[in-house]
Design a protein around this motif. Structure first.
Motif, short mmCIF file in Angstrom:
data_model
loop_
_atom_site.label_atom_id
_atom_site.label_comp_id
_atom_site.label_asym_id
_atom_site.label_seq_id
_atom_site.Cartn_x
_atom_site.Cartn_y
_atom_site.Cartn_z
N ALA A 38 0.83 -1.21 0.00
CA ALA A 38 0.00 0.00 0.00
C ALA A 38 0.87 1.26 0.00
O ALA A 38 0.45 2.31 -0.48
N ILE A 39 2.11 1.13 0.53
CA ILE A 39 3.04 2.26 0.50
C ILE A 39 3.61 2.43 -0.89
O ILE A 39 3.65 3.53 -1.45
N ALA A 40 4.07 1.31 -1.47
CA ALA A 40 4.60 1.30 -2.84
C ALA A 40 4.69 -0.15 -3.28
O ALA A 40 5.01 -1.03 -2.46
N ILE A 88 -2.27 3.94 3.65
CA ILE A 88 -2.84 4.68 2.51
C ILE A 88 -3.18 6.11 2.90
O ILE A 88 -2.93 7.06 2.15
N GLU A 89 -3.73 6.28 4.11
CA GLU A 89 -4.07 7.62 4.58
C GLU A 89 -2.82 8.49 4.71
O GLU A 89 -2.82 9.67 4.30
N LEU A 90 -1.76 7.93 5.27
CA LEU A 90 -0.51 8.68 5.40
C LEU A 90 0.08 9.02 4.02
O LEU A 90 0.62 10.11 3.81
N LEU A 91 -0.06 8.08 3.10
CA LEU A 91 0.45 8.31 1.74
C LEU A 91 -0.27 9.49 1.09
O LEU A 91 0.35 10.34 0.45
N HIS A 92 -1.59 9.56 1.29
CA HIS A 92 -2.36 10.67 0.73
C HIS A 92 -2.00 12.00 1.39
O HIS A 92 -2.19 13.07 0.79
#
Length: 735
Positions: A38-40, A88-92
């Protein structure tokens, strides 16, 4: 620890732990890939290694410190769902990938700390009481999140594709990934029907690998590991690999902002609750299947320690898992040593097969997780729609699911807690807090009174009403209680509230008692509270609570009694016109001629009778006779009182009768000659005339009329007592 290792020789534990590992390890790898990809997409290998470390560390540590035999702990679906959503939330939010990894590790550590806290404060026994609709909504929400997070991997679409776009655009699909994932899912669904010897996850991965390499025969690019997004890829366990990377991340902890760390607390609490529920639910099922009893608080502490250790070395957190535990049990495991075998074998297999694991297709893992997610969806609540009595429960399930999908698991946790409170209030308000309602002429005390007094109580007894209360007296039930009390407050001289079956009392209920007291006091009537205990089930001292909340502020308007019978007895005395001062005056022992049984008898006859009687004195608390003793004598009470206690079994007794001056007791053994059926204990200093069966037989020869009179009196008194007992018993049966 030493005792655990001594049991490792048991074949069942070895094979059980090994079989459980075959279930837990592939799922752990899949969960890790889900979180880190989900990070990459390039982080899939890192996620696989995180899953392996989690399976090994949690399996070893939780089994060592936990006390539940046969329980298998490993990374689980709730952790994967929450952690991937968090990533995913942190990525956004634009947080760098390295920081996201560090925050994931911190989140696992904090969740473990919360679990340890739960165990130390005793919350372990409470978590399992979360209502089924709330747990069902949680699990269904987690299952749907797992399924939704794997669709893109199953279809092989680009990572930045939105879910609805991917589903609606077949041209974006990588049909090779679809074929591998579909094959894996099909075999997982069919495997339990074909064989029970091999776990479905192993068969699913094997099928996915066969499909992948079958496709590779047509496409040689699939045989290259470099830049191949369809497989996990090298795990990177050496050189500048995994542990160096994790150590470097921990050195970067000082670069995190305080707000970022504070934001972890809500997620960590949610994760801790989800993992705790998952563990304790598995333990409860295990208890039912093995007739054992787990220690929930100890298990939570062990799970917390395991999750802290796993997250500290780069693994993902987990819980006691149902699937692996049931496989462990069915394979013959008997102790928690099987959990150690599972952890050790997960580590050994991962090290031995690291090259093999690198070739596992991502789509195969996605297929496994989709099957796991679908199986987590609870379809049981669908039947709730069929009845109006359970429609609200179905609404609770749907609400938790919708909140989990639309907002997140943290909000779903809050919604679940709120709805659990509503469910509790609904059940409490729906039932009546009044168990029985009697008047004193319907439910008398255990004091056996003369016929004249009984007639008076029959006429005046409706001046006193008795309410036996039950359940919780709190703000949700006070209005209902007042509605039932109000009709009696304007006409009764005594209102008795029995609190024996009351579980808790809050301030609102105490305020209601003050209102009832005041309404009665305006008419010089009394509020009487019986069974006012010092320890309620919630550990509250009810007597102190009533004093603190002002219920006892007007002592002349409220009286407290330790038991209902004492309260009824006191009211009966007031209705008969007896005063407390008169009750406290010393009694003069009765002579034979003064007793109701022998009035109008000739003096010489009574003198002859008195020569056959034995006078006895008993101090307060002294045993007159005990249950099971041989005895054929009848006791005529000259002064004092005697209480009769019937046996209940297990050394327990119940107070069933009280006899006073001028009455008699022991009549049954006197008539039938059988052993005593109860205990008689002097309630105060007492004096008796004792007439034995032998002396009565001699009296019968000389004074037949006196003996017949005595037998008639005994029979009449016993008949009245039996008639009264039958009436009360019939009334209780009616309720």
């Amino acid at each position: 620890m030493r005792e655990t290792f001594k049991k490792l020789y048991q074949a069942g534990d070895f094979w059980g732990g090994l079989a459980a590992m075959l279930v837990a390890l592939p799922a752990a790898i899949a969960f890790g890939v889900t979180i880190y990809s989900a990070i990459a997409p390039g982080h899939a290998a890192l996620g696989a290694l995180a899953g392996i470390i989690g399976a090994a560390a949690i399996g070893l540590i939780a089994s060592t410190f936990g006390g539940t035999d046969r329980l298998i702990s490993a990374p689980c679906a709730p952790a994967a769902a929450l952690l991937s959503a968090f990533a995913i939330e942190l990525l956004h939010q634009g947080v760098p990938g390295g920081n996201i990894i560090l925050l994931l590790l911190l989140l696992g550590v904090l969740a473990g700390l919360f679990q340890i806290l739960f165990g130390f404060v005793g919350i372990g026994r409470l978590i399992k009481y979360i209502p089924y609709p709330v747990v069902s909504g949680y699990m269904t929400g987690v299952g749907l999140i797992i399924v939704g997070s794997q669709v893109l991997k199953l279809l092989g679409t680009p990572a930045d594709t939105r879910l609805h776009e991917a589903v609606a655009s077949p041209e974006l699909w990588d049909w090779r990934a679809v074929a591998v994932g579909a094959t894996t899912m099909l075999v997982m669904w069919l495997a339990p029907r074909l064989t029970s010897r091999l776990p479905a996850t192993i068969l699913g991965i094997a099928a996915g690998l066969l499909c992948y390499f079958g496709l590779a025969l047509q496409d040689e690019s699939l045989l290259r590991m470099a830049d191949n997004d369809l497989i996990i890829g090298p795990l990177g366990a050496s050189g500048q690999g995994y542990f160096q990377a994790i150590t470097a991340r921990w050195y970067e902890i000082g670069d995190l902002r305080l707000a970022q760390v504070a934001a972890l607390l809500g997620n960590a609490l949610t994760l801790a609750v989800l993992l705790s529920i998952d563990t304790l639910k598995t333990c409860v099922v295990l208890d039912q299947m093995t007739r054992s009893q787990h220690n929930p608080n100890r298990e939570l502490i062990a799970q917390g320690v395991a999750n802290i250790a796993s997250s500290s070395i780069g693994g993902i957190p987990g819980a006691g898992t149902m699937g692996a535990t049931l496989v462990n049990l069915s394979s013959g495991a008997t102790t928690r040593a099987s959990g150690l075998i599972e952890g050790l074998s997960a580590l050994v297999f991962a090290l031995m097969l690291s090259s093999f694991i690198a070739w596992i297709p991502v789509a195969a893992l996605a297929g496994i997780l989709i099957v796991v997610g679908i199986r987590m969806i609870d379809r049981g609540p669908l039947r709730f729609i069929q009845s109006s009595a359970t429609v609200f429960d179905f609404g609770v399930v749907v609400t938790v699911v919708v909140v989990a999908l639309s907002i997140g698991l943290i909000a779903a946790s809050a919604a679940g807690v709120a709805l659990a409170i509503i469910l509790f209030l609904r059940e409490q308000i729906g039932g009546s807090v009044v168990r029985h309602k009697f008047y004193v002429n319907q439910m008398s005390s255990n004091w056996h009174r003369p016929e004249a007094e009984t007639r008076i109580l029959g006429q005046k007894g409706d001046q006193a009403v008795i309410f036996e209360l039950q359940g919780s007296l709190f703000f949700g039930t006070t209005q209902q209680l007042y509605a039932e009390l109000e009709p009696e407050l304007r006409s009764r001289s005594f209102v008795i509230l029995d609190l024996k079956r009351v579980q808790s009392v809050d301030v609102t209920a105490a305020h209601l008692l003050c209102q009832v007291r005041d309404v009665l006091a305006e008419r010089q009537a009394l509020l009487i509270l019986s069974n006012v205990r010092e320890n309620l089930p919630n550990n509250r001292n009810l007597r102190e609570f009533l004093e603190q909340t002002g219920v006892m502020d007007i002592p002349e308007a409220v009286r407290l009694f330790g038991e209902l019978d004492s309260a009824i007895e006191w009211v009966e005395d007031r209705l008969l016109g007896a005063s407390e001062q008169a009750a406290a005056e010393p009694e003069t022992p009765l002579e034979i001629a003064d007793m109701e049984l022998f009035k109008h008898r000739k003096d010489e006859t009574l003198a002859d009778l008195e020569t056959r009687l034995v006078k006895r004195h008993y101090a307060a608390g002294e045993v007159v006779y005990s249950c099971g003793e041989a005895g054929d004598a009848i006791y005529l009470i000259r002064s004092g009182t005697v209480k009769i206690f019937a046996p209940l079994g297990g050394g327990r007794t119940r107070h069933v009768a009280t006899f006073g001056r001028g009455d008699f007791f022991g009549g049954l053994a006197f008539l039938d000659g059988l052993p005593r059926g109860n205990d008689a204990i002097a309630a105060s200093d007492a004096e008796f005339f004792v007439l034995s069966q032998e002396q009565f037989d001699q009296l019968t020869d000389e004074h037949k009329k006196l003996a017949l009179t005595l037998l008639k009196a005994l029979s009449r008194s016993l008949a009245l007592r039996l008639r009264h007992a039958d009436t009360e018993n019939a009334m209780l049966q009616e309720y």
